[in-house]
Design a protein around this motif. Structure first.
Motif, PDB file in Angstrom:
ATOM      1  N   ARG A 179      -1.412   8.069   6.572  1.00 18.93           N
ATOM      2  CA  ARG A 179      -2.536   6.982   6.918  1.00 18.93           C
ATOM      3  C   ARG A 179      -1.575   5.616   6.734  1.00 18.93           C
ATOM      4  O   ARG A 179      -1.921   4.539   7.463  1.00 18.93           O
ATOM      5  N   ALA A 180      -0.498   5.646   5.789  1.00 21.88           N
ATOM      6  CA  ALA A 180       0.025   4.381   5.531  1.00 21.88           C
ATOM      7  C   ALA A 180       1.524   4.571   5.221  1.00 21.88           C
ATOM      8  O   ALA A 180       1.855   5.802   4.817  1.00 21.88           O
ATOM      9  N   ALA A 181       2.377   3.489   5.511  1.00 27.84           N
ATOM     10  CA  ALA A 181       3.690   3.456   4.846  1.00 27.84           C
ATOM     11  C   ALA A 181       4.044   3.217   3.571  1.00 27.84           C
ATOM     12  O   ALA A 181       3.434   2.474   3.037  1.00 27.84           O
ATOM     13  N   ALA A 182       5.060   3.931   3.213  1.00 25.51           N
ATOM     14  CA  ALA A 182       5.717   3.720   1.765  1.00 25.51           C
ATOM     15  C   ALA A 182       7.076   3.283   1.984  1.00 25.51           C
ATOM     16  O   ALA A 182       7.996   4.079   2.757  1.00 25.51           O
ATOM     17  N   THR A 183       7.521   2.233   1.403  1.00 26.11           N
ATOM     18  CA  THR A 183       8.955   2.005   1.605  1.00 26.11           C
ATOM     19  C   THR A 183       9.715   2.018   0.387  1.00 26.11           C
ATOM     20  O   THR A 183       9.308   2.824  -0.445  1.00 26.11           O
ATOM     21  N   VAL A 184      11.124   2.159   0.677  1.00 28.25           N
ATOM     22  CA  VAL A 184      12.187   2.639  -0.146  1.00 28.25           C
ATOM     23  C   VAL A 184      11.787   1.730  -1.571  1.00 28.25           C
ATOM     24  O   VAL A 184      11.615   0.730  -1.505  1.00 28.25           O
ATOM     25  N   GLY A 185      12.099   2.517  -2.732  1.00 24.35           N
ATOM     26  CA  GLY A 185      11.955   1.900  -3.700  1.00 24.35           C
ATOM     27  C   GLY A 185      10.310   2.216  -4.528  1.00 24.35           C
ATOM     28  O   GLY A 185      10.193   1.955  -5.810  1.00 24.35           O
TER      29      GLY A 185
END
Length: 130
Positions: A72-78
């Motif tokens: 459903r959604a993006a998660a970025t590095v970190g």
């Protein structure tokens, strides 16, 4: 093979802090630097394995047989994501889990994972063609 008894409602959580190695770019599933769908699935499966690990007798394991994912959604590095697996259904040797992957209050993915209980050694021998 003595099968363990699992009851719906068993829960386990695993977490991951997203690194460059977990991104769609690194895994070849896209060209963006965000948590890759294959990595989300691997995290969800790890949570299902953790849910049964304490009650799993020696010589018995589970293998994934089916998965449905709604990314459903993006998660970025970190960022840190947490997968929570809940055993939803037990049907003989078949276990069905509902997994929610979240970053804080935000849902990253919903995953349904099916696993089958089996004799570990017999499975390995069959896979090796013995």
């Amino acid at each position: 093979m003595e099968l363990p008894e699992f009851a719906p409602g068993m829960v386990a959580r695993v977490e991951l802090t997203v690194t460059d190695a977990d991104t769609a770019q690194a895994l070849g599933s896209g060209d963006v630097p965000v948590l890759a769908t294959p990595r989300v699935l691997a995290l969800a499966e790890a949570a299902t394995v953790a849910a049964t690990a304490r009650q799993m007798p020696g010589g018995v394991t589970t293998v994934g047989t089916r998965a449905e994912i709604d990314h459903r959604a993006a998660a970025t590095v970190g960022r840190t994501v947490i997968a929570t697996a809940t055993l939803a259904k037990v049907d003989g040797r078949n276990l069905t889990f509902d997994v929610t992957v979240r970053e804080g209050e935000r849902t990253i993915a919903d995953v349904r994972v099916e696993r089958t209980l089996l004799d570990r050694q017999r499975f390995i021998e069959k896979a090796q063609g013995q």
